[in-house]
Design a protein around this motif. Structure first.
Motif, PDB file in Angstrom:
ATOM      1  N   ASP A  84       0.858  -0.854   0.048  1.00 41.55           N
ATOM      2  CA  ASP A  84       0.033  -0.060   0.071  1.00 41.55           C
ATOM      3  C   ASP A  84       0.525   1.416  -0.213  1.00 41.55           C
ATOM      4  OD1 ASP A  84      -2.241  -1.229  -0.308  1.00 41.55           O
ATOM      5  OD2 ASP A  84      -2.627  -1.451   1.792  1.00 41.55           O
ATOM      6  N   LEU A  85       1.609   1.395   0.250  1.00 38.92           N
ATOM      7  CA  LEU A  85       3.030   2.004   0.092  1.00 38.92           C
ATOM      8  C   LEU A  85       2.922   3.077  -1.065  1.00 38.92           C
ATOM      9  CD1 LEU A  85       6.479   0.965   2.276  1.00 38.92           C
ATOM     10  CD2 LEU A  85       4.293   2.228   2.936  1.00 38.92           C
ATOM     11  N   GLY A  86       3.837   4.033  -1.455  1.00 42.64           N
ATOM     12  CA  GLY A  86       3.794   5.001  -2.916  1.00 42.64           C
ATOM     13  C   GLY A  86       5.309   4.186  -2.928  1.00 42.64           C
ATOM     14  N   ALA A  87       5.474   4.808  -4.217  1.00 42.17           N
ATOM     15  CA  ALA A  87       7.277   5.122  -4.427  1.00 42.17           C
ATOM     16  C   ALA A  87       7.679   5.557  -4.075  1.00 42.17           C
ATOM     17  CB  ALA A  87       6.920   5.481  -5.591  1.00 42.17           C
ATOM     18  N   ASP A  88       7.371   7.118  -3.332  1.00 44.51           N
ATOM     19  CA  ASP A  88       8.619   7.686  -2.208  1.00 44.51           C
ATOM     20  C   ASP A  88       8.510   6.902  -1.384  1.00 44.51           C
ATOM     21  OD1 ASP A  88       8.668   9.687  -5.250  1.00 44.51           O
ATOM     22  OD2 ASP A  88       6.603  11.242  -3.958  1.00 44.51           O
ATOM     23  N   GLU A  89       8.173   6.324  -0.822  1.00 45.96           N
ATOM     24  CA  GLU A  89       8.166   5.774   0.105  1.00 45.96           C
ATOM     25  C   GLU A  89       8.801   4.561   0.191  1.00 45.96           C
ATOM     26  OE1 GLU A  89       3.798   6.532   3.120  1.00 45.96           O
ATOM     27  OE2 GLU A  89       3.879   5.208   0.831  1.00 45.96           O
ATOM     28  N   VAL A  90       8.532   4.011  -0.558  1.00 41.84           N
ATOM     29  CA  VAL A  90       9.358   2.189  -1.023  1.00 41.84           C
ATOM     30  C   VAL A  90      10.821   2.940  -1.123  1.00 41.84           C
ATOM     31  CG1 VAL A  90      10.310   1.060  -2.070  1.00 41.84           C
ATOM     32  CG2 VAL A  90       7.639   1.344  -1.179  1.00 41.84           C
ATOM     33  N   GLN A  91      10.830   3.874  -1.977  1.00 44.21           N
ATOM     34  CA  GLN A  91      12.214   5.069  -2.544  1.00 44.21           C
ATOM     35  C   GLN A  91      12.781   5.022  -0.845  1.00 44.21           C
ATOM     36  OE1 GLN A  91      12.760   7.653  -4.989  1.00 44.21           O
ATOM     37  NE2 GLN A  91      14.571   7.633  -5.305  1.00 44.21           N
ATOM     38  N   ALA A  92      12.624   5.688  -0.204  1.00 39.24           N
ATOM     39  CA  ALA A  92      12.909   6.013   1.376  1.00 39.24           C
ATOM     40  C   ALA A  92      13.263   5.218   2.068  1.00 39.24           C
ATOM     41  CB  ALA A  92      11.479   6.890   2.060  1.00 39.24           C
ATOM     42  N   LYS A  93      12.553   3.787   1.834  1.00 42.87           N
ATOM     43  CA  LYS A  93      13.276   2.475   2.667  1.00 42.87           C
ATOM     44  C   LYS A  93      13.724   1.621   2.426  1.00 42.87           C
ATOM     45  CE  LYS A  93       8.520   1.949   5.582  1.00 42.87           C
ATOM     46  NZ  LYS A  93       8.391   0.244   6.594  1.00 42.87           N
ATOM     47  N   VAL A  94      14.154   1.691   0.898  1.00 45.71           N
ATOM     48  CA  VAL A  94      15.387   1.032   0.472  1.00 45.71           C
ATOM     49  C   VAL A  94      16.518   2.050   0.914  1.00 45.71           C
ATOM     50  CG1 VAL A  94      16.091   1.010  -2.131  1.00 45.71           C
ATOM     51  CG2 VAL A  94      13.926  -0.066  -1.093  1.00 45.71           C
ATOM     52  N   THR A  95      16.120   3.383   0.502  1.00 52.43           N
ATOM     53  CA  THR A  95      17.431   4.328   1.012  1.00 52.43           C
ATOM     54  C   THR A  95      18.327   4.003   2.124  1.00 52.43           C
ATOM     55  OG1 THR A  95      16.845   5.861  -1.220  1.00 52.43           O
ATOM     56  CG2 THR A  95      18.797   6.010   0.663  1.00 52.43           C
ATOM     57  N   GLU A  96      16.914   4.200   3.413  1.00 54.16           N
ATOM     58  CA  GLU A  96      17.339   3.941   4.689  1.00 54.16           C
ATOM     59  C   GLU A  96      17.991   2.709   4.613  1.00 54.16           C
ATOM     60  OE1 GLU A  96      14.759   3.429   9.159  1.00 54.16           O
ATOM     61  OE2 GLU A  96      13.888   4.595   7.231  1.00 54.16           O
ATOM     62  N   ALA A  97      17.868   1.733   3.962  1.00 52.96           N
ATOM     63  CA  ALA A  97      18.097   0.132   4.722  1.00 52.96           C
ATOM     64  C   ALA A  97      19.387   0.301   4.245  1.00 52.96           C
ATOM     65  CB  ALA A  97      17.401  -0.737   4.007  1.00 52.96           C
ATOM     66  N   LEU A  98      19.690   0.423   2.741  1.00 55.57           N
ATOM     67  CA  LEU A  98      21.116   0.607   2.219  1.00 55.57           C
ATOM     68  C   LEU A  98      22.378   1.046   2.412  1.00 55.57           C
ATOM     69  CD1 LEU A  98      20.614   0.707  -1.563  1.00 55.57           C
ATOM     70  CD2 LEU A  98      20.698  -1.186  -0.220  1.00 55.57           C
ATOM     71  N   THR A  99      21.401   2.856   3.278  1.00 55.06           N
ATOM     72  CA  THR A  99      22.334   3.670   4.312  1.00 55.06           C
ATOM     73  C   THR A  99      23.325   2.854   5.619  1.00 55.06           C
ATOM     74  OG1 THR A  99      20.519   5.332   4.994  1.00 55.06           O
ATOM     75  CG2 THR A  99      22.240   5.063   2.258  1.00 55.06           C
ATOM     76  N   SER A 100      21.966   2.639   6.154  1.00 57.62           N
ATOM     77  CA  SER A 100      21.923   2.024   7.177  1.00 57.62           C
ATOM     78  C   SER A 100      22.985   0.439   7.480  1.00 57.62           C
ATOM     79  CB  SER A 100      21.294   2.024   8.158  1.00 57.62           C
ATOM     80  OG  SER A 100      20.250   1.241   8.212  1.00 57.62           O
ATOM     81  N   GLY A 101      22.695   0.341   6.663  1.00 53.44           N
ATOM     82  CA  GLY A 101      22.259  -1.620   6.631  1.00 53.44           C
ATOM     83  C   GLY A 101      21.654  -2.548   7.327  1.00 53.44           C
ATOM     84  N   SER A 102      20.672  -1.881   7.364  1.00 52.33           N
ATOM     85  CA  SER A 102      19.579  -2.305   8.161  1.00 52.33           C
ATOM     86  C   SER A 102      18.924  -3.777   7.408  1.00 52.33           C
ATOM     87  CB  SER A 102      19.031  -1.195   8.729  1.00 52.33           C
ATOM     88  OG  SER A 102      18.424  -0.652   8.068  1.00 52.33           O
ATOM     89  N   PRO A 103      17.771  -4.041   7.609  1.00 45.65           N
ATOM     90  CA  PRO A 103      17.407  -5.171   7.052  1.00 45.65           C
ATOM     91  C   PRO A 103      16.326  -4.062   6.033  1.00 45.65           C
ATOM     92  CG  PRO A 103      17.012  -6.453   8.523  1.00 45.65           C
ATOM     93  CD  PRO A 103      17.723  -4.737   9.214  1.00 45.65           C
TER      94      PRO A 103
END
Length: 77
Positions: free
Chosen positions: A19-38
């Motif tokens: 149900d997330l929008g494209a911007d929300e998914v992009q933010a979650k992916v960016t956060e995961a990649l930068t922090s190394g969290s899943p």
């Protein structure tokens, strides 16, 4: 919205709806990649998908396609 996640060293991609929008998914992916969290995503049915950030090859988001259901009137003869 349909989300496709390519995982390194895995032949098939992971496909899920959210149900997330494209911007929300992009933010979650960016956060995961930068922090190394899943990367943690949940679908509308409540199923949670967890992907280790180090394994993400790519993430593709697309527009949600509504399924068309309807009835066509039959011609009267």
């Amino acid at each position: 919205m349909e989300i496709k996640i390519g995982i390194q060293n895995v032949a098939r991609e992971l496909v899920l709806n959210s149900d997330l929008g494209a911007d929300e998914v992009q933010a979650k992916v960016t956060e995961a990649l930068t922090s190394g969290s899943p990367l943690v995503l949940e679908d509308p049915k409540g199923t949670t998908t967890v992907v280790p950030a180090a394994s993400i090859g790519y993430v593709e988001t697309g527009k949600e396609t509504k399924r068309k259901v309807g009835f066509t009137p039959l011609p009267l003869a």
